[in-house]
Design a protein around this motif. Structure first.
Motif, PDB file in Angstrom:
ATOM      1  N   GLU A  34       1.129  -1.411   0.171  1.00  0.00           N
ATOM      2  CA  GLU A  34       0.292   0.211   0.044  1.00  0.00           C
ATOM      3  C   GLU A  34       1.189   1.321  -0.077  1.00  0.00           C
ATOM      4  OE1 GLU A  34      -2.935  -0.066   2.625  1.00  0.00           O
ATOM      5  OE2 GLU A  34      -3.681  -1.850   2.826  1.00  0.00           O
ATOM      6  N   VAL A  35       0.613   1.916  -0.927  1.00  0.00           N
ATOM      7  CA  VAL A  35       1.653   3.459  -0.983  1.00  0.00           C
ATOM      8  C   VAL A  35       0.348   4.936  -0.603  1.00  0.00           C
ATOM      9  CG1 VAL A  35       3.143   4.673  -2.795  1.00  0.00           C
ATOM     10  CG2 VAL A  35       2.736   1.974  -2.730  1.00  0.00           C
ATOM     11  N   GLN A  36       1.455   6.299   0.262  1.00  0.00           N
ATOM     12  CA  GLN A  36       1.018   7.100   0.409  1.00  0.00           C
ATOM     13  C   GLN A  36       1.812   7.659  -0.172  1.00  0.00           C
ATOM     14  OE1 GLN A  36      -1.243   8.173   3.595  1.00  0.00           O
ATOM     15  NE2 GLN A  36      -2.502   5.946   3.510  1.00  0.00           N
ATOM     16  N   LEU A  37       0.840   8.888  -1.113  1.00  0.00           N
ATOM     17  CA  LEU A  37       2.233   9.972  -1.129  1.00  0.00           C
ATOM     18  C   LEU A  37       1.969  10.836  -0.342  1.00  0.00           C
ATOM     19  CD1 LEU A  37       1.228   9.226  -5.268  1.00  0.00           C
ATOM     20  CD2 LEU A  37       2.865   8.093  -3.779  1.00  0.00           C
ATOM     21  N   MET A  38       2.872  12.054  -0.198  1.00  0.00           N
ATOM     22  CA  MET A  38       3.084  13.522   0.441  1.00  0.00           C
ATOM     23  C   MET A  38       3.162  14.429  -0.312  1.00  0.00           C
ATOM     24  SD  MET A  38       4.702  15.925   2.479  1.00  0.00           S
ATOM     25  CE  MET A  38       6.144  15.123   2.975  1.00  0.00           C
ATOM     26  N   THR A  39       2.295  14.819  -0.029  1.00  0.00           N
ATOM     27  CA  THR A  39       2.545  16.883  -0.641  1.00  0.00           C
ATOM     28  C   THR A  39       2.052  17.507  -0.175  1.00  0.00           C
ATOM     29  OG1 THR A  39       1.796  17.965  -3.028  1.00  0.00           O
ATOM     30  CG2 THR A  39       0.213  16.510  -2.117  1.00  0.00           C
ATOM     31  N   ARG A  40       2.646  19.239  -0.216  1.00  0.00           N
ATOM     32  CA  ARG A  40       2.452  20.200  -0.171  1.00  0.00           C
ATOM     33  C   ARG A  40       1.431  20.867  -0.946  1.00  0.00           C
ATOM     34  NH1 ARG A  40       4.297  20.611   5.514  1.00  0.00           N
ATOM     35  NH2 ARG A  40       5.939  18.807   5.998  1.00  0.00           N
ATOM     36  N   LYS A  41       1.119  20.470  -2.263  1.00  0.00           N
ATOM     37  CA  LYS A  41       0.905  21.602  -2.894  1.00  0.00           C
ATOM     38  C   LYS A  41      -0.546  21.530  -2.711  1.00  0.00           C
ATOM     39  CE  LYS A  41       3.715  22.361  -7.065  1.00  0.00           C
ATOM     40  NZ  LYS A  41       3.973  24.073  -5.592  1.00  0.00           N
ATOM     41  N   ALA A  42      -0.927  22.204  -2.772  1.00  0.00           N
ATOM     42  CA  ALA A  42      -2.434  22.508  -3.074  1.00  0.00           C
ATOM     43  C   ALA A  42      -2.866  22.336  -4.555  1.00  0.00           C
ATOM     44  CB  ALA A  42      -3.127  24.235  -2.040  1.00  0.00           C
ATOM     45  N   GLY A  43      -3.942  21.648  -4.483  1.00  0.00           N
ATOM     46  CA  GLY A  43      -4.658  20.679  -6.156  1.00  0.00           C
ATOM     47  C   GLY A  43      -3.530  19.494  -6.792  1.00  0.00           C
ATOM     48  N   LEU A  44      -2.475  19.044  -5.794  1.00  0.00           N
ATOM     49  CA  LEU A  44      -2.105  18.121  -6.188  1.00  0.00           C
ATOM     50  C   LEU A  44      -3.023  17.097  -6.849  1.00  0.00           C
ATOM     51  CD1 LEU A  44       0.822  17.258  -7.750  1.00  0.00           C
ATOM     52  CD2 LEU A  44       1.172  16.329  -5.723  1.00  0.00           C
ATOM     53  N   GLU A  45      -4.122  16.753  -5.821  1.00  0.00           N
ATOM     54  CA  GLU A  45      -4.945  15.671  -5.815  1.00  0.00           C
ATOM     55  C   GLU A  45      -5.706  15.041  -7.120  1.00  0.00           C
ATOM     56  OE1 GLU A  45      -7.105  13.759  -2.333  1.00  0.00           O
ATOM     57  OE2 GLU A  45      -6.450  15.570  -2.224  1.00  0.00           O
ATOM     58  N   GLU A  46      -5.450  16.392  -7.999  1.00  0.00           N
ATOM     59  CA  GLU A  46      -6.383  16.965  -8.792  1.00  0.00           C
ATOM     60  C   GLU A  46      -5.341  16.223 -10.028  1.00  0.00           C
ATOM     61  OE1 GLU A  46      -8.461  20.447  -9.959  1.00  0.00           O
ATOM     62  OE2 GLU A  46      -9.245  20.180  -8.112  1.00  0.00           O
ATOM     63  N   LYS A  47      -4.195  16.483 -10.354  1.00  0.00           N
ATOM     64  CA  LYS A  47      -3.664  15.773 -11.300  1.00  0.00           C
ATOM     65  C   LYS A  47      -2.903  14.939 -11.166  1.00  0.00           C
ATOM     66  CE  LYS A  47      -1.185  20.386 -11.580  1.00  0.00           C
ATOM     67  NZ  LYS A  47      -0.272  22.132 -11.084  1.00  0.00           N
ATOM     68  N   LEU A  48      -2.877  14.292  -9.517  1.00  0.00           N
ATOM     69  CA  LEU A  48      -2.780  12.683  -9.877  1.00  0.00           C
ATOM     70  C   LEU A  48      -4.108  12.055 -10.250  1.00  0.00           C
ATOM     71  CD1 LEU A  48      -1.238  12.635  -6.281  1.00  0.00           C
ATOM     72  CD2 LEU A  48      -0.708  11.969  -7.834  1.00  0.00           C
ATOM     73  N   GLY A  49      -4.810  12.361  -9.730  1.00  0.00           N
ATOM     74  CA  GLY A  49      -6.257  11.072 -10.321  1.00  0.00           C
ATOM     75  C   GLY A  49      -6.325  11.817 -12.048  1.00  0.00           C
ATOM     76  N   LEU A  50      -5.487  12.950 -12.722  1.00  0.00           N
ATOM     77  CA  LEU A  50      -5.932  11.914 -14.182  1.00  0.00           C
ATOM     78  C   LEU A  50      -5.094  11.787 -14.480  1.00  0.00           C
ATOM     79  CD1 LEU A  50      -7.212  14.327 -16.757  1.00  0.00           C
ATOM     80  CD2 LEU A  50      -5.090  15.531 -16.108  1.00  0.00           C
ATOM     81  N   HIS A  51      -3.743  11.542 -14.245  1.00  0.00           N
ATOM     82  CA  HIS A  51      -2.510  10.651 -14.631  1.00  0.00           C
ATOM     83  C   HIS A  51      -2.667   9.722 -13.732  1.00  0.00           C
ATOM     84  CE1 HIS A  51      -1.400  14.384 -17.062  1.00  0.00           C
ATOM     85  NE2 HIS A  51      -1.892  15.061 -15.744  1.00  0.00           N
TER      86      HIS A  51
END
Length: 172
Positions: free
Chosen positions: A94-111
């Protein structure tokens, strides 16, 4: 001698302990204050570089828009056949990504299809002996992070993901 015994009997028990308590408590408070002051002084020295000192690249590239950490789970868990020649071995991670950038979740979902594909290919190249030790798992973690960052950089022009964590890691 009778006078001494009488005086000793009239003194309350433990009366001398109060006199000893004040210096002991004062010493403890003083030691704690010195320790706290030293910790504050040393932490301040560690954070502020000397004049003319080189600033490490990590602190120099701290983004101005850095916000709170956000963790994004890549679901479902990855389940792959390992590349062991001696038999059928599996890896579930199971993998989790950590980010501090707002709005990255949408970009991740797209790709996400590309990200999952790259991670599946990476995980399926491993052998059970190759992921047995902590060092091997940390190396795989670093490779997986680079794969995710490469996909996002190719697609959006910026990596955006600061860290990748294995929240479950099972070989069978």
């Amino acid at each position: 001698m009778a006078a001494k015994e009488k005086a000793a009997a009239e003194k309350p028990a433990g009366g001398g302990g109060k006199k000893l308590l004040i210096p002991v408590v004062g010493g403890v408070v003083l030691a704690a204050g010195i320790g706290a002051g030293l910790a504050w002084y040393l932490s301040g020295k560690a954070e502020t570089p000397e004049a003319g000192a080189e600033v490490p690249a990590e602190s120099a590239k701290a983004p101005a828009e850095a916000g709170p950490a956000t963790y994004i789970a890549l679901e479902p868990a990855f389940v792959v056949n390992l590349a062991d020649p001696g038999g059928d071995r599996y890896l579930q991670v199971e993998v989790q990504l950590m980010t501090r950038k707002a709005g990255l979740e949408e970009k991740l979902g797209l790709h996400m299809p590309v990200i999952r594909n790259r991670l599946l290919l990476l995980f399926s190249q491993q052998t059970v002996d190759g992921v047995r030790t902590r060092e091997a798992k940390e190396a795989l973690q670093e490779q997986a992070l680079k794969e995710v960052q490469a996909v996002l950089t190719e697609a959006t022009g910026e990596a955006g993901v600061d860290a990748l964590y294995f929240t479950s890691f099972v070989t069978q």
